[in-house]
Design a protein around this motif. Structure first.
Motif, PDB file in Angstrom:
ATOM      1  N   LEU A 124      -3.918  -2.087 -11.844  1.00 19.22           N
ATOM      2  CA  LEU A 124      -2.963  -1.319 -11.686  1.00 19.22           C
ATOM      3  C   LEU A 124      -3.298  -0.376 -10.316  1.00 19.22           C
ATOM      4  O   LEU A 124      -2.631  -0.442  -9.614  1.00 19.22           O
ATOM      5  N   LEU A 125      -3.967  -0.694  -9.522  1.00 18.16           N
ATOM      6  CA  LEU A 125      -4.976  -0.269  -8.179  1.00 18.16           C
ATOM      7  C   LEU A 125      -3.589  -1.529  -7.119  1.00 18.16           C
ATOM      8  O   LEU A 125      -2.874  -1.662  -6.732  1.00 18.16           O
ATOM      9  N   SER A 126      -3.563  -3.023  -7.877  1.00 20.17           N
ATOM     10  CA  SER A 126      -3.286  -4.168  -6.955  1.00 20.17           C
ATOM     11  C   SER A 126      -2.207  -3.465  -7.398  1.00 20.17           C
ATOM     12  O   SER A 126      -1.307  -3.967  -5.873  1.00 20.17           O
ATOM     13  N   LEU A 127      -1.527  -3.385  -8.236  1.00 27.75           N
ATOM     14  CA  LEU A 127      -0.085  -3.208  -8.281  1.00 27.75           C
ATOM     15  C   LEU A 127       1.013  -2.106  -7.455  1.00 27.75           C
ATOM     16  O   LEU A 127       1.520  -2.043  -6.596  1.00 27.75           O
ATOM     17  N   VAL A 128      -0.235  -1.023  -7.312  1.00 24.94           N
ATOM     18  CA  VAL A 128       0.346  -0.337  -6.280  1.00 24.94           C
ATOM     19  C   VAL A 128       0.463  -0.454  -4.836  1.00 24.94           C
ATOM     20  O   VAL A 128       1.311  -0.241  -4.086  1.00 24.94           O
ATOM     21  N   ASN A 129      -0.599  -1.564  -4.720  1.00 24.74           N
ATOM     22  CA  ASN A 129      -0.985  -2.220  -3.634  1.00 24.74           C
ATOM     23  C   ASN A 129       0.305  -2.606  -3.309  1.00 24.74           C
ATOM     24  O   ASN A 129       1.268  -3.130  -1.786  1.00 24.74           O
ATOM     25  N   GLY A 130       0.866  -3.746  -4.856  1.00 23.89           N
ATOM     26  CA  GLY A 130       2.145  -5.022  -4.160  1.00 23.89           C
ATOM     27  C   GLY A 130       3.171  -3.914  -4.745  1.00 23.89           C
ATOM     28  O   GLY A 130       3.984  -4.627  -3.530  1.00 23.89           O
ATOM     29  N   VAL A 131       3.406  -2.737  -4.600  1.00 17.11           N
ATOM     30  CA  VAL A 131       4.759  -2.247  -4.967  1.00 17.11           C
ATOM     31  C   VAL A 131       4.894  -0.976  -3.883  1.00 17.11           C
ATOM     32  O   VAL A 131       6.228  -1.218  -2.779  1.00 17.11           O
ATOM     33  N   LEU A 132       3.626  -0.763  -2.592  1.00 21.35           N
ATOM     34  CA  LEU A 132       4.323  -0.281  -1.159  1.00 21.35           C
ATOM     35  C   LEU A 132       3.962  -1.141  -0.607  1.00 21.35           C
ATOM     36  O   LEU A 132       5.357  -0.978   1.168  1.00 21.35           O
ATOM     37  N   ILE A 133       4.161  -2.881  -0.607  1.00 20.63           N
ATOM     38  CA  ILE A 133       4.138  -4.019   0.016  1.00 20.63           C
ATOM     39  C   ILE A 133       5.767  -4.340   0.375  1.00 20.63           C
ATOM     40  O   ILE A 133       6.077  -4.188   1.051  1.00 20.63           O
ATOM     41  N   LEU A 136       8.257  -1.535  -0.771  1.00 17.25           N
ATOM     42  CA  LEU A 136       9.414  -0.131   0.337  1.00 17.25           C
ATOM     43  C   LEU A 136       8.821  -0.579   1.766  1.00 17.25           C
ATOM     44  O   LEU A 136       8.841  -0.147   2.468  1.00 17.25           O
ATOM     45  N   ARG A 137       8.253  -1.718   1.496  1.00 15.78           N
ATOM     46  CA  ARG A 137       8.467  -3.012   2.772  1.00 15.78           C
ATOM     47  C   ARG A 137       7.393  -2.368   4.261  1.00 15.78           C
ATOM     48  O   ARG A 137       7.674  -1.932   5.583  1.00 15.78           O
ATOM     49  N   LEU A 138       5.976  -1.629   3.641  1.00 16.08           N
ATOM     50  CA  LEU A 138       5.141  -1.345   4.868  1.00 16.08           C
ATOM     51  C   LEU A 138       4.145  -2.173   4.711  1.00 16.08           C
ATOM     52  O   LEU A 138       4.260  -3.825   4.628  1.00 16.08           O
ATOM     53  N   ASN A 139       3.245  -2.354   5.990  1.00 15.43           N
ATOM     54  CA  ASN A 139       2.958  -3.182   6.846  1.00 15.43           C
ATOM     55  C   ASN A 139       1.583  -2.939   5.595  1.00 15.43           C
ATOM     56  O   ASN A 139       1.218  -2.404   5.010  1.00 15.43           O
ATOM     57  N   ALA A 140       1.557  -4.648   5.196  1.00 12.59           N
ATOM     58  CA  ALA A 140       0.036  -4.792   4.094  1.00 12.59           C
ATOM     59  C   ALA A 140      -1.567  -4.925   4.747  1.00 12.59           C
ATOM     60  O   ALA A 140      -2.196  -4.081   3.842  1.00 12.59           O
ATOM     61  N   LEU A 141      -0.843  -4.808   6.576  1.00 15.90           N
ATOM     62  CA  LEU A 141      -3.110  -4.430   6.853  1.00 15.90           C
ATOM     63  C   LEU A 141      -2.839  -2.977   6.338  1.00 15.90           C
ATOM     64  O   LEU A 141      -3.762  -2.684   6.248  1.00 15.90           O
ATOM     65  N   ILE A 142      -1.662  -1.838   6.879  1.00 10.46           N
ATOM     66  CA  ILE A 142      -2.281  -0.639   6.959  1.00 10.46           C
ATOM     67  C   ILE A 142      -2.360  -0.571   5.136  1.00 10.46           C
ATOM     68  O   ILE A 142      -3.511   0.466   5.245  1.00 10.46           O
ATOM     69  N   VAL A 143      -1.451  -0.760   4.603  1.00  9.12           N
ATOM     70  CA  VAL A 143      -1.394  -0.314   2.694  1.00  9.12           C
ATOM     71  C   VAL A 143      -3.018  -0.494   2.789  1.00  9.12           C
ATOM     72  O   VAL A 143      -3.397   0.158   1.877  1.00  9.12           O
ATOM     73  N   THR A 144      -3.223  -1.586   3.051  1.00 10.43           N
ATOM     74  CA  THR A 144      -4.963  -2.059   1.976  1.00 10.43           C
ATOM     75  C   THR A 144      -5.961  -1.746   3.121  1.00 10.43           C
ATOM     76  O   THR A 144      -6.733  -1.628   2.084  1.00 10.43           O
ATOM     77  N   LEU A 145      -5.529  -1.460   4.431  1.00  6.71           N
ATOM     78  CA  LEU A 145      -6.683  -0.472   4.538  1.00  6.71           C
ATOM     79  C   LEU A 145      -6.343   0.910   4.575  1.00  6.71           C
ATOM     80  O   LEU A 145      -8.421   1.190   4.204  1.00  6.71           O
TER      81      LEU A 145
END
Length: 146
Positions: A124-133, A136-145
């Motif tokens: 679920l946490l990884s899925l939230v990261n995946g949806v945001l990246i 929503l096209r957010l920067n992967a470095l910012i989202v996962t940080l």
């Protein structure tokens, strides 16, 4: 008195080429940067054997290999992400959350239910990261940080 032809003959060009090829193969398969790492590993293992004999005992090796297995799985996941051209800094945090769930509820819950619930939380946490990246096209470095 006769001299054996195979002993008296100088090495042929094919023999020299084969020897040069072996030397070249050895040079590229065993470069200096790898030799230094293997020598350092050997020194660490010898130092552990001399200064702490229990470090190379059976239970210690079992624990280290179990922990290395978990890290290998996390590293494999990171390799898959890096191969796509992205980066994920949240892998260690998600692994820690899963381990924390298992440790916190270990005394009260069935092991299989505990592992399954921990896995579901991590997915679920990884899925939230995946949806945001991805969505929503957010920067992967910012989202996962974050």
């Amino acid at each position: 008195m006769t001299i054996d032809a195979s002993i008296a003959a100088p090495p042929s060009r094919n023999d020299r080429d084969r020897d040069n090829q072996r030397l070249t193969d050895l040079k590229y398969r065993w470069p200096a940067r790898y030799r230094a790492s293997w020598v350092a590993l050997l020194l660490v293992v010898l130092g552990a054997a001399v200064f702490s004999r229990s470090a190379l005992s059976g239970p210690s090796i079992t624990l280290v290999t179990a922990l290395a297995g978990v890290l290998a799985i996390a590293a494999f996941g990171q390799v898959l992400i890096v191969m796509t051209g992205a980066i994920d800094l949240s892998i260690s945090a998600i692994v820690s959350v899963g381990a924390g769930i298992v440790v916190h509820y270990a005394a009260d819950t069935n092991v299989w239910v505990l592992v399954l619930s921990s896995l579901c939380v991590c997915v679920l946490l990884s899925l939230v990261n995946g949806v945001l990246i991805v969505i929503l096209r957010l920067n992967a470095l910012i989202v996962t940080l974050a």
